[in-house]
Design a protein around this motif. Structure first.
Motif, PDB file in Angstrom:
ATOM      1  N   HIS A  79       0.828  -1.219   0.000  1.00 41.90           N
ATOM      2  CA  HIS A  79       0.000   0.000   0.000  1.00 41.90           C
ATOM      3  C   HIS A  79       0.859   1.265   0.000  1.00 41.90           C
ATOM      4  O   HIS A  79       0.682   2.151   0.829  1.00 41.90           O
ATOM      5  N   VAL A  80       1.790   1.340  -0.941  1.00 39.96           N
ATOM      6  CA  VAL A  80       2.644   2.511  -1.063  1.00 39.96           C
ATOM      7  C   VAL A  80       1.806   3.721  -1.468  1.00 39.96           C
ATOM      8  O   VAL A  80       1.947   4.806  -0.923  1.00 39.96           O
ATOM      9  N   VAL A  81       0.915   3.536  -2.419  1.00 44.92           N
ATOM     10  CA  VAL A  81       0.010   4.590  -2.871  1.00 44.92           C
ATOM     11  C   VAL A  81      -1.401   4.136  -2.522  1.00 44.92           C
ATOM     12  O   VAL A  81      -1.879   3.130  -3.048  1.00 44.92           O
ATOM     13  N   ASP A  82      -2.057   4.882  -1.616  1.00 46.58           N
ATOM     14  CA  ASP A  82      -3.394   4.471  -1.185  1.00 46.58           C
ATOM     15  C   ASP A  82      -4.449   4.731  -2.241  1.00 46.58           C
ATOM     16  O   ASP A  82      -5.334   3.917  -2.461  1.00 46.58           O
ATOM     17  N   ARG A  83      -4.374   5.878  -2.893  1.00 47.51           N
ATOM     18  CA  ARG A  83      -5.394   6.220  -3.884  1.00 47.51           C
ATOM     19  C   ARG A  83      -4.706   6.674  -5.149  1.00 47.51           C
ATOM     20  O   ARG A  83      -3.893   7.591  -5.124  1.00 47.51           O
ATOM     21  N   GLY A  84      -5.031   6.060  -6.234  1.00 49.24           N
ATOM     22  CA  GLY A  84      -4.454   6.434  -7.513  1.00 49.24           C
ATOM     23  C   GLY A  84      -5.251   7.532  -8.177  1.00 49.24           C
ATOM     24  O   GLY A  84      -6.310   7.946  -7.718  1.00 49.24           O
ATOM     25  N   TRP A  85      -4.740   7.999  -9.305  1.00 46.61           N
ATOM     26  CA  TRP A  85      -5.397   9.047 -10.068  1.00 46.61           C
ATOM     27  C   TRP A  85      -6.646   8.477 -10.720  1.00 46.61           C
ATOM     28  O   TRP A  85      -6.594   7.448 -11.388  1.00 46.61           O
ATOM     29  N   VAL A  86      -7.776   9.135 -10.514  1.00 46.50           N
ATOM     30  CA  VAL A  86      -9.036   8.655 -11.060  1.00 46.50           C
ATOM     31  C   VAL A  86      -9.187   9.122 -12.491  1.00 46.50           C
ATOM     32  O   VAL A  86      -9.575   8.368 -13.367  1.00 46.50           O
ATOM     33  N   GLY A  87      -8.904  10.401 -12.758  1.00 43.97           N
ATOM     34  CA  GLY A  87      -8.901  10.898 -14.126  1.00 43.97           C
ATOM     35  C   GLY A  87     -10.240  11.332 -14.672  1.00 43.97           C
ATOM     36  O   GLY A  87     -10.327  11.701 -15.824  1.00 43.97           O
ATOM     37  N   ILE A  88     -11.300  11.292 -13.888  1.00 40.80           N
ATOM     38  CA  ILE A  88     -12.611  11.707 -14.391  1.00 40.80           C
ATOM     39  C   ILE A  88     -13.192  12.696 -13.391  1.00 40.80           C
ATOM     40  O   ILE A  88     -13.794  12.314 -12.391  1.00 40.80           O
TER      41      ILE A  88
END
Length: 153
Positions: A79-88
């Motif tokens: 869990h290095v990055v909890d939330r990624g880029w959604v893009g919308i």
């Protein structure tokens, strides 16, 4: 990022066509048509495709696929990055991580990167074998059948 439905549709169509084109181009590494430009291509038809750039691009692509898969695997474990880029859109809520019911369909794609690397190496090996200027070899003749040596004084 995209708020217009038509822009989102064209973006998705572009990504689909691009990924399908890249996937189909890997077939050129195993089929004969990947060694020559097709005859119907203007100005370049029937020319040999140089092997070095093909192998280089395939190795880079396969390595990128391996790196993406490793990142996704390690990120899901640690869990290095909890939330990624959604893009919308800016206000798009965070989506929960997909479970095994979704990931099981993508699991076979983990093998795509290493397979591309293996096929690229084989393509390079085959291309060196069919090279128009093979490396020089020493020809050995049986005794008495070779050219005669003469001495000049």
């Amino acid at each position: 990022m995209f708020t217009d439905d038509s822009a989102t549709t064209w973006y998705m169509v572009f990504l689909s066509v691009l990924s399908m084109g890249l996937a189909l181009s890997t077939l050129g590494l195993v089929y004969r048509w990947g060694q020559r430009v097709p005859h119907w291509v203007p100005l370049l038809g029937r020319r040999s495709i140089p092997a070095r750039p093909v192998v280089l691009v395939a190795l880079i692509g396969g390595s990128l696929l391996v790196a993406v898969c490793l990142y996704l695997l390690l990120n899901s474990m640690f869990h290095v990055v909890d939330r990624g880029w959604v893009g919308i859109g800016r206000d798009e809520p965070a989506h929960p991580a997909p479970g095994w019911e979704v990931l099981r369909y993508y699991a076979p794609l983990v093998a795509w990167g290493p397979l591309v690397i293996v096929v690229a190496v084989d393509y390079g090996r085959r291309a060196l074998r069919r090279s128009p200027n093979p490396p020089p070899t020493i020809k050995r003749f049986a005794s008495g059948t070779g050219p005669e040596m003469t001495q000049t004084s």
